[in-house]
Design a protein around this motif. Structure first.
Motif, PDB file in Angstrom:
ATOM      1  N   THR A  94      11.747  12.154 -12.250  1.00 22.27           N
ATOM      2  CA  THR A  94      11.988  12.612 -10.875  1.00 22.27           C
ATOM      3  C   THR A  94      11.148  11.827  -9.875  1.00 22.27           C
ATOM      4  O   THR A  94      11.644  11.376  -8.836  1.00 22.27           O
ATOM      5  N   GLU A  95       9.878  11.639 -10.187  1.00 23.72           N
ATOM      6  CA  GLU A  95       8.975  10.953  -9.254  1.00 23.72           C
ATOM      7  C   GLU A  95       9.197   9.443  -9.216  1.00 23.72           C
ATOM      8  O   GLU A  95       9.021   8.811  -8.176  1.00 23.72           O
ATOM      9  N   ARG A  96       9.552   8.839 -10.330  1.00 24.70           N
ATOM     10  CA  ARG A  96       9.777   7.403 -10.453  1.00 24.70           C
ATOM     11  C   ARG A  96       8.633   6.576  -9.849  1.00 24.70           C
ATOM     12  O   ARG A  96       8.848   5.738  -8.959  1.00 24.70           O
ATOM     13  N   PRO A  97       7.402   6.757 -10.325  1.00 19.52           N
ATOM     14  CA  PRO A  97       6.301   5.943  -9.793  1.00 19.52           C
ATOM     15  C   PRO A  97       6.451   4.482 -10.211  1.00 19.52           C
ATOM     16  O   PRO A  97       7.039   4.168 -11.244  1.00 19.52           O
ATOM     17  N   GLN A  98       5.903   3.588  -9.387  1.00 17.20           N
ATOM     18  CA  GLN A  98       5.887   2.170  -9.756  1.00 17.20           C
ATOM     19  C   GLN A  98       4.724   1.851 -10.688  1.00 17.20           C
ATOM     20  O   GLN A  98       4.803   0.942 -11.508  1.00 17.20           O
ATOM     21  N   TYR A  99       3.636   2.603 -10.518  1.00  9.84           N
ATOM     22  CA  TYR A  99       2.430   2.385 -11.311  1.00  9.84           C
ATOM     23  C   TYR A  99       1.964   3.723 -11.883  1.00  9.84           C
ATOM     24  O   TYR A  99       2.050   4.750 -11.214  1.00  9.84           O
ATOM     25  N   VAL A 100       1.455   3.680 -13.107  1.00  8.85           N
ATOM     26  CA  VAL A 100       0.893   4.870 -13.732  1.00  8.85           C
ATOM     27  C   VAL A 100      -0.462   4.515 -14.343  1.00  8.85           C
ATOM     28  O   VAL A 100      -0.595   3.496 -15.048  1.00  8.85           O
ATOM     29  N   VAL A 101      -1.466   5.339 -14.066  1.00 10.28           N
ATOM     30  CA  VAL A 101      -2.767   5.230 -14.727  1.00 10.28           C
ATOM     31  C   VAL A 101      -2.948   6.473 -15.588  1.00 10.28           C
ATOM     32  O   VAL A 101      -2.908   7.591 -15.073  1.00 10.28           O
ATOM     33  N   GLN A 137       0.808  -1.214   0.000  1.00  9.74           N
ATOM     34  CA  GLN A 137       0.000   0.000   0.000  1.00  9.74           C
ATOM     35  C   GLN A 137       0.845   1.268   0.000  1.00  9.74           C
ATOM     36  O   GLN A 137       0.299   2.368  -0.139  1.00  9.74           O
ATOM     37  N   GLN A 138       2.150   1.135   0.132  1.00  7.49           N
ATOM     38  CA  GLN A 138       3.032   2.290   0.032  1.00  7.49           C
ATOM     39  C   GLN A 138       3.576   2.482  -1.380  1.00  7.49           C
ATOM     40  O   GLN A 138       4.370   3.392  -1.623  1.00  7.49           O
ATOM     41  N   ALA A 139       3.151   1.636  -2.307  1.00  8.89           N
ATOM     42  CA  ALA A 139       3.606   1.767  -3.692  1.00  8.89           C
ATOM     43  C   ALA A 139       3.247   3.148  -4.232  1.00  8.89           C
ATOM     44  O   ALA A 139       2.156   3.669  -3.983  1.00  8.89           O
ATOM     45  N   LYS A 140       4.167   3.739  -4.967  1.00  2.00           N
ATOM     46  CA  LYS A 140       3.926   5.064  -5.541  1.00  2.00           C
ATOM     47  C   LYS A 140       3.136   4.923  -6.839  1.00  2.00           C
ATOM     48  O   LYS A 140       3.557   4.228  -7.758  1.00  2.00           O
ATOM     49  N   ILE A 141       1.989   5.601  -6.887  1.00  2.00           N
ATOM     50  CA  ILE A 141       1.078   5.492  -8.027  1.00  2.00           C
ATOM     51  C   ILE A 141       0.801   6.889  -8.582  1.00  2.00           C
ATOM     52  O   ILE A 141       0.332   7.766  -7.857  1.00  2.00           O
ATOM     53  N   TYR A 142       1.084   7.072  -9.862  1.00  2.00           N
ATOM     54  CA  TYR A 142       0.796   8.340 -10.520  1.00  2.00           C
ATOM     55  C   TYR A 142      -0.499   8.208 -11.309  1.00  2.00           C
ATOM     56  O   TYR A 142      -0.616   7.365 -12.204  1.00  2.00           O
ATOM     57  N   VAL A 143      -1.487   9.041 -10.969  1.00  2.00           N
ATOM     58  CA  VAL A 143      -2.747   9.083 -11.699  1.00  2.00           C
ATOM     59  C   VAL A 143      -2.741  10.355 -12.546  1.00  2.00           C
ATOM     60  O   VAL A 143      -2.907  11.460 -12.022  1.00  2.00           O
ATOM     61  N   ALA A 144      -2.528  10.191 -13.851  1.00  2.00           N
ATOM     62  CA  ALA A 144      -2.555  11.337 -14.763  1.00  2.00           C
ATOM     63  C   ALA A 144      -4.002  11.672 -15.087  1.00  2.00           C
ATOM     64  O   ALA A 144      -4.803  10.788 -15.373  1.00  2.00           O
ATOM     65  N   GLY A 145      -4.325  12.960 -15.018  1.00  2.07           N
ATOM     66  CA  GLY A 145      -5.697  13.372 -15.267  1.00  2.07           C
ATOM     67  C   GLY A 145      -6.586  13.228 -14.040  1.00  2.07           C
ATOM     68  O   GLY A 145      -7.787  12.988 -14.169  1.00  2.07           O
ATOM     69  N   HIS A 146      -6.011  13.419 -12.863  1.00  3.16           N
ATOM     70  CA  HIS A 146      -6.757  13.136 -11.621  1.00  3.16           C
ATOM     71  C   HIS A 146      -7.849  14.161 -11.329  1.00  3.16           C
ATOM     72  O   HIS A 146      -8.686  13.915 -10.453  1.00  3.16           O
ATOM     73  N   SER A 161       8.735  18.500 -20.044  1.00  6.53           N
ATOM     74  CA  SER A 161       8.177  18.627 -18.693  1.00  6.53           C
ATOM     75  C   SER A 161       7.670  17.291 -18.168  1.00  6.53           C
ATOM     76  O   SER A 161       7.887  16.937 -17.003  1.00  6.53           O
ATOM     77  N   VAL A 162       7.003  16.536 -19.024  1.00  5.90           N
ATOM     78  CA  VAL A 162       6.479  15.240 -18.603  1.00  5.90           C
ATOM     79  C   VAL A 162       7.622  14.276 -18.289  1.00  5.90           C
ATOM     80  O   VAL A 162       7.596  13.574 -17.279  1.00  5.90           O
ATOM     81  N   ARG A 163       8.617  14.252 -19.147  1.00  8.57           N
ATOM     82  CA  ARG A 163       9.744  13.351 -18.912  1.00  8.57           C
ATOM     83  C   ARG A 163      10.459  13.701 -17.610  1.00  8.57           C
ATOM     84  O   ARG A 163      10.771  12.808 -16.801  1.00  8.57           O
ATOM     85  N   ARG A 195      -7.674   5.456  -2.599  1.00 10.65           N
ATOM     86  CA  ARG A 195      -7.621   5.876  -1.195  1.00 10.65           C
ATOM     87  C   ARG A 195      -8.542   5.039  -0.318  1.00 10.65           C
ATOM     88  O   ARG A 195      -8.218   4.764   0.851  1.00 10.65           O
ATOM     89  N   SER A 196      -9.668   4.601  -0.867  1.00 16.09           N
ATOM     90  CA  SER A 196     -10.576   3.759  -0.081  1.00 16.09           C
ATOM     91  C   SER A 196      -9.949   2.412   0.244  1.00 16.09           C
ATOM     92  O   SER A 196     -10.348   1.748   1.206  1.00 16.09           O
ATOM     93  N   GLU A 197      -8.965   1.995  -0.563  1.00 16.32           N
ATOM     94  CA  GLU A 197      -8.274   0.728  -0.324  1.00 16.32           C
ATOM     95  C   GLU A 197      -6.943   0.923   0.392  1.00 16.32           C
ATOM     96  O   GLU A 197      -6.161  -0.016   0.525  1.00 16.32           O
ATOM     97  N   GLY A 198      -6.690   2.149   0.852  1.00 20.81           N
ATOM     98  CA  GLY A 198      -5.518   2.396   1.680  1.00 20.81           C
ATOM     99  C   GLY A 198      -4.284   2.852   0.940  1.00 20.81           C
ATOM    100  O   GLY A 198      -3.201   2.948   1.539  1.00 20.81           O
ATOM    101  N   TYR A 199      -4.402   3.169  -0.346  1.00 20.76           N
ATOM    102  CA  TYR A 199      -3.242   3.643  -1.103  1.00 20.76           C
ATOM    103  C   TYR A 199      -3.172   5.166  -0.998  1.00 20.76           C
ATOM    104  O   TYR A 199      -4.012   5.867  -1.551  1.00 20.76           O
ATOM    105  N   GLU A 200      -2.177   5.659  -0.288  1.00 14.98           N
ATOM    106  CA  GLU A 200      -2.053   7.096  -0.054  1.00 14.98           C
ATOM    107  C   GLU A 200      -0.822   7.713  -0.707  1.00 14.98           C
ATOM    108  O   GLU A 200      -0.696   8.926  -0.760  1.00 14.98           O
ATOM    109  N   ASN A 201       0.088   6.874  -1.197  1.00 22.72           N
ATOM    110  CA  ASN A 201       1.312   7.393  -1.810  1.00 22.72           C
ATOM    111  C   ASN A 201       1.045   7.691  -3.288  1.00 22.72           C
ATOM    112  O   ASN A 201       1.584   7.067  -4.194  1.00 22.72           O
ATOM    113  N   LEU A 202       0.156   8.673  -3.501  1.00 21.11           N
ATOM    114  CA  LEU A 202      -0.285   9.002  -4.851  1.00 21.11           C
ATOM    115  C   LEU A 202       0.438  10.232  -5.377  1.00 21.11           C
ATOM    116  O   LEU A 202       0.600  11.223  -4.662  1.00 21.11           O
ATOM    117  N   VAL A 203       0.855  10.158  -6.623  1.00 25.17           N
ATOM    118  CA  VAL A 203       1.480  11.288  -7.300  1.00 25.17           C
ATOM    119  C   VAL A 203       0.398  11.960  -8.145  1.00 25.17           C
ATOM    120  O   VAL A 203      -0.204  11.326  -9.016  1.00 25.17           O
TER     121      VAL A 203
END
Length: 312
Positions: free
Chosen positions: A54-61, A3-12, A47-49, A25-33
Motif C-alpha cells: 500500500t505504501e510503496r516506499p522507494q527506500y526501506v531501512v 528529498q521527497q522520496a518515500k522512506i520506510y524506517v522499520a523499527g523507528h 499485515s506487513v505485505r 529529518r536533519s537532511e530534509g527528508y520528511e516523507n517518512l513512513v
C-alpha cells in the motif's frame, strides 16, 4: 537524492531507528513512513505485505529486531531466532515484491565466529561457529543478510546490508534484564554512586574486549549507505577501536563520577574474547565515525539523567 522520496524506517521507535529518523529529518527528508508495533505487527506476514504494498516506499531501512544482552539471549534463544526471522523475512520479501529501489538490512557484529581472527573482516563470515551466548540472534542476522544478497544476485535489486558493531546512546534500553553492557554498567554505576556503594560487581573476567559506536554515528553511516552504496557485499560499520570491559567500566566511572571499585564474577560468561570489526572497506568509501567513546558516554549519561532519573 530527491528529498521527497518515500522512506520506510522499520523499527523507528528503537534506539537505532530513532537516530536514523533524526538523521533523515536533519537532511530534509520528511516523507517518512513510520508505524509503531501497535499499528503494524512485523511478525505478521500478511499485515506487513499489505502495508508495504500500500505504501510503496522507494527506500526501506530495516532497523527492527528483538535485541538484548547476554542474559536475554541465553534465556530466550527460541524467541530471538523465531521473532527475528519472522520480522526480517516479512520485510525483505514484501519490499522485493513491491519493487523497493533500495533495501538496507542492519545486522550485527555477532554474526562472526567466536574464534574469529581480529579485527574481523567481512570475508571471515561463516568460517566457524558463532559465540554460543548469542547463537540464535547470530543465525537470524546471517539469514537476513544472505537473503538480501540472494535477491541482489537473482533479481538485480539493490538489497544491501551493513553489520554494525555494539551500539549505544540516547534512547538505549536500561532495563536490568535485557540491556546491553553500556546501559547496564552505566545504570549500575550510577546507582552505586547514588547509594554510596563502594563496589560494583561485573559479569565475567573484565578482560574481554569490545568495540562501541555511538548511535548517531551509526545513523549517519546508514543514511550515507542508503543513498550511495550499490554493491552486494555487506559492510562492517564501526570505529576500528576497542576497549576491555574493565576499561569500559573505568570510562563510565569517570563520566558518572564514581570513585568505588570494580570486581568480577568469574562464574558468569565473558562472551567472545574479542569482537573488533575491520572497517577498512567503509573507510575507503569515505565514511568514518566522529564521536569518541568518552564523548558518547557523556551524552548517553546526560540523556539517562534527564529521562530516567527522577528529580531529587
Amino acid at each position: 537524492m530527491n528529498q521527497q522520496a518515500k522512506i520506510y524506517v522499520a523499527g523507528h521507535t528503537g534506539m537505532v531507528g530513532q537516530a536514523i529518523v533524526r538523521r533523515l529529518r536533519s537532511e530534509g527528508y520528511e516523507n517518512l513512513v513510520l508505524a509503531t508495533r501497535a499499528e503494524l505487527d512485523l511478525t505478521d506476514q500478511r499485515s506487513v505485505r499489505d502495508f508495504v504494498m500500500t505504501e510503496r516506499p522507494q527506500y526501506v531501512v530495516d532497523s527492527a529486531a528483538r535485541v538484548g544482552g547476554i542474559k536475554a539471549n541465553m534465556s530466550h534463544p527460541a524467541d530471538f531466532l523465531y521473532e527475528n526471522l519472522q520480522i526480517q523475512n516479512n520485510l525483505i520479501w514484501s519490499a522485493k515484491e513491491a519493487g523497493v529501489q533500495t533495501f538496507l538490512f542492519l545486522g550485527s557484529s555477532c554474526i562472526y565466529p567466536r574464534a574469529c581472527p581480529q579485527p574481523m573482516k567481512e570475508e571471515y563470515l561463516m568460517t566457524g561457529r558463532p559465540e554460543p551466548t548469542n547463537e540464535a540472534y547470530s543465525y537470524a542476522k546471517i539469514a537476513g543478510m544472505k537473503l538480501c544478497e540472494y535477491i541482489y544476485a537473482e533479481f538485480g535489486m539493490n538489497f544491501i546490508s551493513c553489520m554494525p558493531t555494539n551500539i549505544y546512546g540516547e534512547n538505549d534500553n536500561f532495563d536490568p534484564e535485557t540491556s546491553h553492557v553500556i546501559p547496564s554498567l552505566l545504570r549500575r554505576i550510577h546507582q552505586a554512586k547514588a547509594t554510596g556503594c563502594s563496589e560494583v560487581t561485573i559479569w565475567g573476567t573484565g578482560s574481554s574486549r569490545r568495540e562501541f559506536l555511538y548511535v548517531d554515528d551509526l545513523a549517519d553511516a546508514v543514511v550515507w549507505l542508503l543513498f550511495n552504496y550499490k554493491k552486494k557485499q555487506f559492510l562492517n560499520v564501526g570505529t576500528g577501536e576497542d576497549v576491555s570491559i574493565l576499561e569500559l567500566a573505568e570510562h563510565i566511572g569517570k563520566v558518572v563520577g564514581y570513585e568505588g571499585q570494580f570486581s568480577f564474577d568469574r562464574t558468569k560468561p565473558d562472551g567472545m574474547p574479542r569482537k573488533l570489526l575491520d572497517v577498512t572497506r567503509l573507510h575507503e568509501l569515505g565514511w568514518s565515525h566522529r564521536t569518541g567513546l568518552d564523548e558518547g558516554l557523556r551524552r548517553t549519561y546526560d540523556w539517562f539523567l534527564t529521562n530516567l532519573v527522577p528529580p531529587s
